[in-house]
Design a protein around this motif. Structure first.
Motif, short mmCIF file in Angstrom:
data_model
loop_
_atom_site.label_atom_id
_atom_site.label_comp_id
_atom_site.label_asym_id
_atom_site.label_seq_id
_atom_site.Cartn_x
_atom_site.Cartn_y
_atom_site.Cartn_z
N HIS A 196 -8.63 7.95 14.67
CA HIS A 196 -7.56 6.97 14.96
C HIS A 196 -7.37 6.79 16.45
CE1 HIS A 196 -3.86 4.72 14.59
NE2 HIS A 196 -3.23 5.63 15.32
N ASN A 250 -3.56 10.15 6.20
CA ASN A 250 -4.06 8.92 6.80
C ASN A 250 -2.97 7.88 6.96
OD1 ASN A 250 -7.30 8.30 7.11
ND2 ASN A 250 -6.88 10.09 5.84
N ARG A 266 -2.25 6.93 10.80
CA ARG A 266 -2.68 5.57 11.16
C ARG A 266 -1.53 4.57 11.13
NH1 ARG A 266 -8.28 5.80 11.10
NH2 ARG A 266 -9.18 7.43 9.78
N GLN A 286 -0.80 1.10 4.99
CA GLN A 286 -2.23 1.05 5.22
C GLN A 286 -2.98 0.47 4.02
OE1 GLN A 286 -3.57 2.04 8.44
NE2 GLN A 286 -1.37 1.64 8.61
N THR A 338 -8.99 12.63 11.08
CA THR A 338 -8.21 11.39 11.05
C THR A 338 -7.60 11.10 12.42
OG1 THR A 338 -7.68 11.71 8.71
CG2 THR A 338 -6.31 10.17 9.94
#
Length: 379
Positions: free
Chosen positions: A109, A78, A82, A225, A105
């Motif tokens: 995204h 992730n 991301r 993140q 994911t």
């Protein structure tokens, strides 16, 4: 002496190594202090963490400052997917046989960020067609995510060749190496990997801890993140899971020391299991036999639903696919990607062996499966 329980599901998770446990225990009790504290006790814990970075980096051929500790491979993926950005490049590529942690994911995204994704098929052996991949990479491609070892079939992708294709087009390569690190030699420099996710519990370390390798060339393009605290040089905030990290580092050290021995020993067991099960009529191996990790065998038992077989095996633990997808009764997307029908995919079993398995356990499993397959087919 055969244990009451026989565990052939090491791709799902592994038993914590006793030496790993012993390395972790003092950090629950004696060395419990926060490594971010400036007092002597905190600084002492921080020194142990510094050593842990070195141990993990040593296993994967990276620098310690290229390792970020996370809660596991899913979080690492992730962060990579991301967090990566680079100008107008907004195209992501992955394979249909990837783990759901990657597929879900990327889909989520790109759906939220006005970007595009291409999900490429694999060949019937589970390998990606390099020509197809090369054609799919454009001047808009930002990230290509391809796993090193498939969690269901054990298929090993040619990551070095893939990285050359990816870099020739100016894109980055993310590699989910969860089923590879700690089992086979993985050197991020030699393979040309830009980011790599892996988890400790796949190679006899603790659950709830993993890492993301981030090459120096990618760092400036990756946004954190999880923010708030600035730990790990602002790349992933939050008080570190010190016992888990210490355990992961110890598991890395043990894995490197014992890798050749484990490969030889477990490989013999897997080959023995597979060759004997193939004598059962209507049985075959799914995926590549030549390009495959030593501990995994995914096999189809025609006309015998794996869910029923797994239940009947009782104290023998095997799997019908990814542990993260085992709550569903739908056919494996990985096996369907190899060209299997829904029925054949639902009649397939994954055997994944580990260092504690024995020849005697192989004998028991072969005998029991042979009996059950015959019973189900007669019924």
């Amino acid at each position: 002496m055969i244990s009451q329980n026989i565990y052939f599901d090491h791709n799902a998770t592994t038993r914590l190594d006793e030496n790993v446990l012993q390395a972790m225990l003092p950090f629950f009790t004696e060395h419990y202090q926060n490594p971010g504290s400036s007092h002597l006790a905190g600084l002492t814990v921080n020194e142990s963490l510094d050593h842990a970075y070195w141990q993990v980096a040593d296993l994967i051929g990276s620098r310690p400052d290229e390792v970020v500790f996370t809660s596991g491979a899913t979080e690492s993926i992730n962060l990579a997917v991301r967090g990566i950005s680079n100008g107008e490049r907004n195209h992501l590529i992955t394979l249909s046989a990837e783990h759901k942690a990657v597929l879900d994911t990327i889909k989520d995204h790109t759906g939220k960020n006005n970007s595009a994704c291409s999900i490429l098929p694999v060949q019937d052996d589970g390998l990606v067609d390099p020509e197809l991949l090369e054609e799919a990479i454009t001047d808009k491609t930002l990230l290509v995510s391809i796993m090193l070892v498939n969690n269901e079939t054990g298929t090993i992708q040619d990551i070095k060749r893939i990285s050359e294709l990816v870099h020739a087009k100016g894109a980055f390569l993310l590699c989910d190496a969860t089923q590879a690190v700690g089992k086979i030699p993985v050197n991020v420099q030699e393979l040309g990997i830009d980011m790599m996710a892996f988890s400790a519990h796949k190679f006899y370390g603790p659950k709830g801890v993993g890492a993301l390798y981030i090459s120096r060339s990618v760092k400036k393009y990756l946004e954190p993140q999880i923010t708030g605290g600035g730990q790990q040089k602002n790349r992933r905030s939050g008080t570190l899971n010190v016992p888990g990290i210490i355990g992961m580092a110890k598991a890395c050290e043990i894995a490197k020391e014992n890798m050749d021995r484990n490969t030889a020993y477990v490989g013999i067991l897997r080959d023995d299991l597979e060759s004997r099960l193939l004598k059962i009529e209507g049985t075959a191996v799914n995926g590549s036999v030549e390009h495959r990790i030593f501990n995994t065998s995914n096999m189809i038992f025609k006309n015998v639903f794996s869910e029923l077989l797994i239940m009947a095996l009782q104290h023998i633990s095997v799997s019908s696919g990814s542990a993260c997808s085992s709550v569903t009764t739908e056919p494996s997307h990985v096996l369907k990607g190899l060209g299997l029908s829904d029925e054949d995919a639902l009649c397939s079993i994954r055997f994944s062996l580990g260092k504690d398995n024995t020849k005697e356990e192989i004998d028991v499993v072969v005998r029991r499966i042979s009996e059950l397959v015959a019973q189900f087919r007669e019924g």
